[in-house]
Motif scaffolding. Structure first.
Motif, PDB file in Angstrom:
ATOM      1  N   PHE A   1      -2.923  24.561  -0.056  1.00  0.00           N
ATOM      2  CA  PHE A   1      -2.660  23.501   0.974  1.00  0.00           C
ATOM      3  C   PHE A   1      -3.609  22.294   0.207  1.00  0.00           C
ATOM      4  N   GLY A   2      -3.139  20.974   0.344  1.00  0.00           N
ATOM      5  CA  GLY A   2      -3.687  19.930  -0.160  1.00  0.00           C
ATOM      6  C   GLY A   2      -3.328  18.555   0.376  1.00  0.00           C
ATOM      7  N   VAL A   3      -4.211  17.462  -0.520  1.00  0.00           N
ATOM      8  CA  VAL A   3      -3.931  16.183  -0.258  1.00  0.00           C
ATOM      9  C   VAL A   3      -2.988  15.656  -1.529  1.00  0.00           C
ATOM     10  N   LEU A   4      -2.006  14.901  -1.215  1.00  0.00           N
ATOM     11  CA  LEU A   4      -1.105  14.177  -2.321  1.00  0.00           C
ATOM     12  C   LEU A   4      -1.124  12.953  -1.697  1.00  0.00           C
ATOM     13  N   ARG A   5      -1.419  11.764  -2.781  1.00  0.00           N
ATOM     14  CA  ARG A   5      -1.658  10.600  -2.293  1.00  0.00           C
ATOM     15  C   ARG A   5      -1.143   9.591  -3.332  1.00  0.00           C
ATOM     16  N   TRP A   6      -0.281   8.710  -3.134  1.00  0.00           N
ATOM     17  CA  TRP A   6       0.259   7.515  -4.182  1.00  0.00           C
ATOM     18  C   TRP A   6      -0.204   6.338  -3.978  1.00  0.00           C
ATOM     19  N   ILE A   7      -1.002   5.663  -4.802  1.00  0.00           N
ATOM     20  CA  ILE A   7      -1.811   4.413  -4.702  1.00  0.00           C
ATOM     21  C   ILE A   7      -1.141   3.272  -5.495  1.00  0.00           C
ATOM     22  N   SER A   8      -0.824   2.075  -4.785  1.00  0.00           N
ATOM     23  CA  SER A   8      -0.438   0.916  -5.477  1.00  0.00           C
ATOM     24  C   SER A   8      -1.409  -0.144  -5.572  1.00  0.00           C
ATOM     25  N   VAL A   9      -1.522  -0.853  -6.527  1.00  0.00           N
ATOM     26  CA  VAL A   9      -2.558  -2.202  -6.474  1.00  0.00           C
ATOM     27  C   VAL A   9      -1.624  -3.440  -6.441  1.00  0.00           C
ATOM     28  N   PHE A  10      -1.627  -4.394  -5.543  1.00  0.00           N
ATOM     29  CA  PHE A  10      -0.759  -5.306  -5.830  1.00  0.00           C
ATOM     30  C   PHE A  10      -1.429  -6.680  -5.377  1.00  0.00           C
ATOM     31  N   ASP A  11      -0.612  -7.791  -5.528  1.00  0.00           N
ATOM     32  CA  ASP A  11      -1.153  -9.235  -4.968  1.00  0.00           C
ATOM     33  C   ASP A  11      -0.733  -9.279  -3.731  1.00  0.00           C
ATOM     34  N   ARG A  12      -1.490  -9.551  -2.666  1.00  0.00           N
ATOM     35  CA  ARG A  12      -1.198  -9.764  -1.422  1.00  0.00           C
ATOM     36  C   ARG A  12      -0.566 -11.143  -1.174  1.00  0.00           C
ATOM     37  N   ALA A  13      -1.024 -11.984  -2.319  1.00  0.00           N
ATOM     38  CA  ALA A  13      -0.635 -13.469  -2.055  1.00  0.00           C
ATOM     39  C   ALA A  13       0.675 -13.799  -2.508  1.00  0.00           C
ATOM     40  N   ASP A  14       1.134 -12.778  -3.160  1.00  0.00           N
ATOM     41  CA  ASP A  14       2.677 -12.776  -3.921  1.00  0.00           C
ATOM     42  C   ASP A  14       3.593 -11.990  -2.950  1.00  0.00           C
ATOM     43  N   PRO A  15       4.660 -12.867  -2.248  1.00  0.00           N
ATOM     44  CA  PRO A  15       5.393 -12.272  -1.337  1.00  0.00           C
ATOM     45  C   PRO A  15       6.318 -11.126  -1.954  1.00  0.00           C
ATOM     46  N   ALA A  16       6.690 -11.400  -3.080  1.00  0.00           N
ATOM     47  CA  ALA A  16       7.799 -10.526  -3.977  1.00  0.00           C
ATOM     48  C   ALA A  16       6.944  -9.267  -4.139  1.00  0.00           C
ATOM     49  N   GLU A  17       5.585  -9.198  -4.378  1.00  0.00           N
ATOM     50  CA  GLU A  17       4.758  -7.884  -4.601  1.00  0.00           C
ATOM     51  C   GLU A  17       4.680  -6.970  -3.452  1.00  0.00           C
ATOM     52  N   VAL A  18       4.468  -7.980  -2.292  1.00  0.00           N
ATOM     53  CA  VAL A  18       4.460  -7.308  -1.079  1.00  0.00           C
ATOM     54  C   VAL A  18       5.582  -6.639  -0.789  1.00  0.00           C
ATOM     55  N   ALA A  19       6.927  -7.284  -0.925  1.00  0.00           N
ATOM     56  CA  ALA A  19       8.106  -6.651  -0.560  1.00  0.00           C
ATOM     57  C   ALA A  19       8.209  -5.452  -1.515  1.00  0.00           C
ATOM     58  N   ARG A  20       7.836  -5.461  -2.736  1.00  0.00           N
ATOM     59  CA  ARG A  20       8.047  -4.452  -3.675  1.00  0.00           C
ATOM     60  C   ARG A  20       7.281  -3.052  -3.210  1.00  0.00           C
ATOM     61  N   VAL A  21       5.998  -3.143  -2.732  1.00  0.00           N
ATOM     62  CA  VAL A  21       5.113  -2.317  -2.360  1.00  0.00           C
ATOM     63  C   VAL A  21       5.736  -1.676  -0.984  1.00  0.00           C
ATOM     64  N   LYS A  22       5.970  -2.420   0.155  1.00  0.00           N
ATOM     65  CA  LYS A  22       6.649  -1.888   1.245  1.00  0.00           C
ATOM     66  C   LYS A  22       7.877  -0.971   0.799  1.00  0.00           C
ATOM     67  N   ALA A  23       8.743  -1.553  -0.101  1.00  0.00           N
ATOM     68  CA  ALA A  23       9.724  -0.484  -0.255  1.00  0.00           C
ATOM     69  C   ALA A  23       9.471   0.715  -1.071  1.00  0.00           C
ATOM     70  N   ALA A  24       8.602   0.466  -1.941  1.00  0.00           N
ATOM     71  CA  ALA A  24       8.173   1.704  -2.535  1.00  0.00           C
ATOM     72  C   ALA A  24       7.483   2.616  -1.748  1.00  0.00           C
ATOM     73  N   ASN A  25       6.807   2.318  -0.889  1.00  0.00           N
ATOM     74  CA  ASN A  25       6.044   3.200   0.349  1.00  0.00           C
ATOM     75  C   ASN A  25       6.793   3.811   1.157  1.00  0.00           C
TER      76      ASN A  25
END
Length: 220
Positions: free
Chosen positions: A133-157
């Motif tokens: 059993f264990g931890v599996l974690r996916w991480i994204s680094v993005f620009d919070r000031a860029d609405p397009a990147e925020v939308a992309r990270v939400k869709a990916a999550n």
């Protein structure tokens, strides 16, 4: 810097049942610049790094399972700057617990999802509890000031959470919609057990409030 074998033992375990493992060396940086210098050097020499703060991790993540170097960050204990406007870099992640037998598939599919949304795949895989059993974690680094990147990270999550649920993983520290989607796949008896434990340990409902949508407690 700590190299004394007796002092290194203090960094060999955390609060889990995972087997202890001693690092070869411990460093205690006091600034972001020192952290960067250590990371660059270890990357050049391919030395594994295990960051720790209090050695109280509950997922085995503070144990230097592959040896190498432990980076003790306790000296970095002050807030130097607050970004009141909310601009700048952001770090987002989807964390899950699940069977290590599905890690390879989760790693592959999660990496594909992140890449499809324009993010460099960063995945943390950490076995615990005897390796089953264990931890599996996916991480994204993005620009919070860029609405397009925020939308992309939400869709990916969202895709990552749905994929992890389909593999039988249990998401944690996630939005309410993830719990709603996952709850439909849970045995009702297990859900009742989780709710009962939650009520016992957190009767005031202050830990991740509303995450399991527990009804308010009746006044005594």
């Amino acid at each position: 810097m700590i190299a004394d074998p007796e002092k290194l033992q203090a960094y060999s375990g955390d609060m889990t049942e995972n087997d202890p493992a001693e690092p070869a060396l411990v460093v205690c940086p006091g600034s972001a610049g020192e952290v960067q210098a250590v990371v660059r050097l270890c990357a050049q020499q391919r030395v594994p790094i295990t960051p720790v703060v209090a050695n109280t991790n509950l997922g085995g993540l503070a144990i230097p399972a592959r040896g190498g170097l432990v980076m003790d960050l306790r000296r970095m204990n002050r807030v130097l700057e607050v970004d009141r406007d909310g601009n700048g870099g952001g770090l987002s992640w989807v964390g899950t617990y699940g069977p290590t037998s599905r890690f390879a598939e989760g790693f592959s599919r999660g990496s594909q999802i992140l890449a499809a949304h324009g993010f460099s795949p960063v995945v943390v895989c950490r076995p615990m509890l005897g390796g089953h059993f264990g931890v599996l974690r996916w991480i994204s680094v993005f620009d919070r000031a860029d609405p397009a990147e925020v939308a992309r990270v939400k869709a990916a999550n969202r895709e990552l959470a749905e994929m992890s649920i389909s593999l039988g993983f249990f998401p944690y520290k996630t939005p309410q919609w993830v719990w709603d989607a996952h709850g439909a796949r849970l045995d009702p008896a297990f859900r009742d057990l989780v709710d009962a434990v939650r009520r016992l340990l957190d009767p005031a409902g202050i830990m991740n409030p509303g995450r399991l949508r527990l009804p308010p407690l009746s006044p005594p």
